[in-house]
Design a protein around this motif. Structure first.
Motif, PDB file in Angstrom:
ATOM      1  N   GLY A  60       0.830  -1.199   0.000  1.00 23.00           N
ATOM      2  CA  GLY A  60       0.000   0.000   0.000  1.00 23.00           C
ATOM      3  C   GLY A  60       0.861   1.244   0.000  1.00 23.00           C
ATOM      4  N   ALA A  61       0.246   2.356  -0.264  1.00 24.33           N
ATOM      5  CA  ALA A  61       1.003   3.582  -0.508  1.00 24.33           C
ATOM      6  C   ALA A  61       1.241   4.442   0.721  1.00 24.33           C
ATOM      7  N   GLY A  62       0.844   4.001   1.911  1.00 26.97           N
ATOM      8  CA  GLY A  62       0.866   4.928   3.035  1.00 26.97           C
ATOM      9  C   GLY A  62       2.087   4.950   3.919  1.00 26.97           C
ATOM     10  N   GLY A  63       2.815   6.015   3.912  1.00 26.69           N
ATOM     11  CA  GLY A  63       3.739   6.489   4.920  1.00 26.69           C
ATOM     12  C   GLY A  63       4.902   5.659   5.397  1.00 26.69           C
ATOM     13  N   ALA A  64       5.239   4.550   4.837  1.00 31.09           N
ATOM     14  CA  ALA A  64       6.384   3.760   5.292  1.00 31.09           C
ATOM     15  C   ALA A  64       7.615   4.093   4.441  1.00 31.09           C
ATOM     16  N   ALA A  65       8.788   3.735   4.955  1.00 32.01           N
ATOM     17  CA  ALA A  65      10.033   3.973   4.203  1.00 32.01           C
ATOM     18  C   ALA A  65      10.138   3.025   3.008  1.00 32.01           C
ATOM     19  N   ALA A  66       9.555   1.837   3.149  1.00 29.55           N
ATOM     20  CA  ALA A  66       9.576   0.840   2.072  1.00 29.55           C
ATOM     21  C   ALA A  66       8.142   0.412   1.808  1.00 29.55           C
ATOM     22  N   VAL A  67       7.685   0.585   0.556  1.00 27.79           N
ATOM     23  CA  VAL A  67       6.305   0.242   0.217  1.00 27.79           C
ATOM     24  C   VAL A  67       6.253  -0.640  -1.027  1.00 27.79           C
ATOM     25  N   HIS A  68       5.211  -1.463  -1.062  1.00 25.83           N
ATOM     26  CA  HIS A  68       4.937  -2.272  -2.252  1.00 25.83           C
ATOM     27  C   HIS A  68       3.530  -1.926  -2.724  1.00 25.83           C
ATOM     28  N   LEU A  69       3.427  -1.492  -3.967  1.00 24.45           N
ATOM     29  CA  LEU A  69       2.174  -1.026  -4.546  1.00 24.45           C
ATOM     30  C   LEU A  69       1.507  -2.102  -5.387  1.00 24.45           C
ATOM     31  N   PHE A 125       1.255   6.316  -7.228  1.00 23.48           N
ATOM     32  CA  PHE A 125       2.629   6.411  -6.732  1.00 23.48           C
ATOM     33  C   PHE A 125       2.642   7.397  -5.562  1.00 23.48           C
ATOM     34  N   PRO A 126       3.248   7.018  -4.436  1.00 25.74           N
ATOM     35  CA  PRO A 126       3.192   7.876  -3.251  1.00 25.74           C
ATOM     36  C   PRO A 126       4.089   9.110  -3.341  1.00 25.74           C
ATOM     37  N   GLN A 127       3.575  10.188  -2.749  1.00 31.56           N
ATOM     38  CA  GLN A 127       4.342  11.429  -2.612  1.00 31.56           C
ATOM     39  C   GLN A 127       4.268  11.854  -1.149  1.00 31.56           C
ATOM     40  N   PRO A 128       5.380  12.152  -0.508  1.00 38.31           N
ATOM     41  CA  PRO A 128       6.720  12.097  -1.068  1.00 38.31           C
ATOM     42  C   PRO A 128       7.138  10.651  -1.325  1.00 38.31           C
ATOM     43  N   VAL A 160      10.487   1.600  -3.308  1.00 35.88           N
ATOM     44  CA  VAL A 160       9.152   1.427  -3.883  1.00 35.88           C
ATOM     45  C   VAL A 160       9.170   0.252  -4.858  1.00 35.88           C
ATOM     46  N   GLY A 161       8.259  -0.690  -4.622  1.00 40.97           N
ATOM     47  CA  GLY A 161       8.057  -1.797  -5.549  1.00 40.97           C
ATOM     48  C   GLY A 161       6.620  -1.805  -6.025  1.00 40.97           C
ATOM     49  N   ARG A 162       6.374  -2.543  -7.095  1.00 45.81           N
ATOM     50  CA  ARG A 162       5.015  -2.596  -7.650  1.00 45.81           C
ATOM     51  C   ARG A 162       4.751  -3.997  -8.200  1.00 45.81           C
ATOM     52  N   SER A 163       3.518  -4.471  -8.008  1.00 45.23           N
ATOM     53  CA  SER A 163       3.074  -5.725  -8.618  1.00 45.23           C
ATOM     54  C   SER A 163       2.732  -5.473 -10.076  1.00 45.23           C
ATOM     55  N   CYS A 164       3.186  -6.361 -10.952  1.00 42.72           N
ATOM     56  CA  CYS A 164       2.947  -6.215 -12.396  1.00 42.72           C
ATOM     57  C   CYS A 164       2.542  -7.558 -12.988  1.00 42.72           C
ATOM     58  N   HIS A 165       1.608  -7.471 -13.949  1.00 41.83           N
ATOM     59  CA  HIS A 165       1.101  -8.682 -14.603  1.00 41.83           C
ATOM     60  C   HIS A 165       1.135  -8.575 -16.119  1.00 41.83           C
ATOM     61  N   SER A 166       1.624  -7.436 -16.637  1.00 45.53           N
ATOM     62  CA  SER A 166       1.628  -7.221 -18.084  1.00 45.53           C
ATOM     63  C   SER A 166       2.761  -6.262 -18.449  1.00 45.53           C
ATOM     64  N   SER A 167       3.044  -6.171 -19.737  1.00 46.21           N
ATOM     65  CA  SER A 167       4.095  -5.253 -20.187  1.00 46.21           C
ATOM     66  C   SER A 167       3.692  -3.798 -19.930  1.00 46.21           C
ATOM     67  N   ASP A 168       2.414  -3.465 -20.072  1.00 46.86           N
ATOM     68  CA  ASP A 168       1.971  -2.089 -19.788  1.00 46.86           C
ATOM     69  C   ASP A 168       2.221  -1.713 -18.333  1.00 46.86           C
ATOM     70  N   GLU A 169       1.915  -2.618 -17.427  1.00 44.73           N
ATOM     71  CA  GLU A 169       2.160  -2.343 -16.007  1.00 44.73           C
ATOM     72  C   GLU A 169       3.651  -2.211 -15.716  1.00 44.73           C
ATOM     73  N   LEU A 170       4.450  -3.031 -16.376  1.00 42.60           N
ATOM     74  CA  LEU A 170       5.910  -2.935 -16.187  1.00 42.60           C
ATOM     75  C   LEU A 170       6.456  -1.614 -16.708  1.00 42.60           C
ATOM     76  N   MET A 171       5.956  -1.181 -17.837  1.00 41.87           N
ATOM     77  CA  MET A 171       6.426   0.094 -18.394  1.00 41.87           C
ATOM     78  C   MET A 171       6.052   1.252 -17.464  1.00 41.87           C
ATOM     79  N   ARG A 172       4.879   1.170 -16.870  1.00 42.48           N
ATOM     80  CA  ARG A 172       4.479   2.201 -15.902  1.00 42.48           C
ATOM     81  C   ARG A 172       5.437   2.202 -14.702  1.00 42.48           C
ATOM     82  N   ALA A 173       5.716   1.017 -14.157  1.00 36.93           N
ATOM     83  CA  ALA A 173       6.609   0.908 -13.000  1.00 36.93           C
ATOM     84  C   ALA A 173       7.998   1.456 -13.336  1.00 36.93           C
ATOM     85  N   ARG A 174       8.441   1.151 -14.511  1.00 29.10           N
ATOM     86  CA  ARG A 174       9.756   1.649 -14.949  1.00 29.10           C
ATOM     87  C   ARG A 174       9.748   3.173 -15.083  1.00 29.10           C
TER      88      ARG A 174
END
Length: 192
Positions: free
Chosen positions: A68-77, A83-86, A91-105
């Motif tokens: 989840g995106a809330g307030g920790a030093a290390a998060v997995h989305l 994407f969390p601000q600040p 930051v990591g993200r779960s991806c299941h497709s090339s579109d999701e990977l391109m977004r994460a990148r």
């Protein structure tokens, strides 16, 4: 902050005992990174659980990543989380497709989890398993990638050969935390 090659994902519904005891056994077995999921818990309860898990990991130099995106030093989305601000330190993200990977990148994620690699009951609705060929094609597009979904210790060499930096495991470790050394041995043997 760099993650080790084995990420343990929590799921208290799969544990045979209390989640904290399961994670303690996994840490005793050598796990050094835990992703706290349990997003259905009230925030206060989840914060207390995070502190308990952090206390287990601190003596071994381990890291707790919060889903989840809330307030920790290390998060997995999740794939669709904003994407969390600040920006957190990690930051990591779960991806299941090339579109999701391109977004994460494009977002500058530090790592991704690519899933489901193999059949698993915990990843319904994400399409058919990618297999090693699908993992290889997606890992080539990704920030450092962790393979997730139905991975057994015997599958580790194939996942790493397909381009994964490491593996993420939930069900097998939640049900039987004593399996952690088998995953670590497979990672070590493959790296050697």
């Amino acid at each position: 902050m760099r993650l080790p090659p084995l990420l343990v994902l929590t799921d208290r519904s799969q544990c045979t005992g209390p989640l904290v005891d399961t994670v303690a056994a996994a840490v005793d077995g050598g796990a050094r990174a835990v992703v706290l999921r349990e997003k259905d818990l009230p925030e206060g309860e989840r914060n207390c659980l995070a502190e308990e898990l952090r206390a287990l990991l601190a003596p071994v130099g381990g890291v707790l990543v919060r889903a989840g995106a809330g307030g920790a030093a290390a998060v997995h989305l999740a794939a669709r989380d904003p994407f969390p601000q600040p920006r957190p330190v990690l930051v990591g993200r779960s991806c299941h497709s090339s579109d999701e990977l391109m977004r994460a990148r494009a977002e500058g994620c530090d790592y991704v989890m690519i899933s489901p690699v193999f059949p698993t009951p915990s990843k319904p609705g994400y399409g058919p398993p990618l297999g090693l060929a699908g993992l290889a094609s997606l890992a080539a597009l990704a920030p450092p990638a962790y393979a997730l979904g139905g991975i057994r210790p015997a599958d580790v060499p194939g996942c790493l050969a397909a381009g994964a930096r490491g593996i993420a495991v939930m069900g097998p470790i939640m049900r039987t935390p004593s399996i952690v050394p088998a995953y670590l041995a497979a990672l070590e043997d493959t790296a050697a």
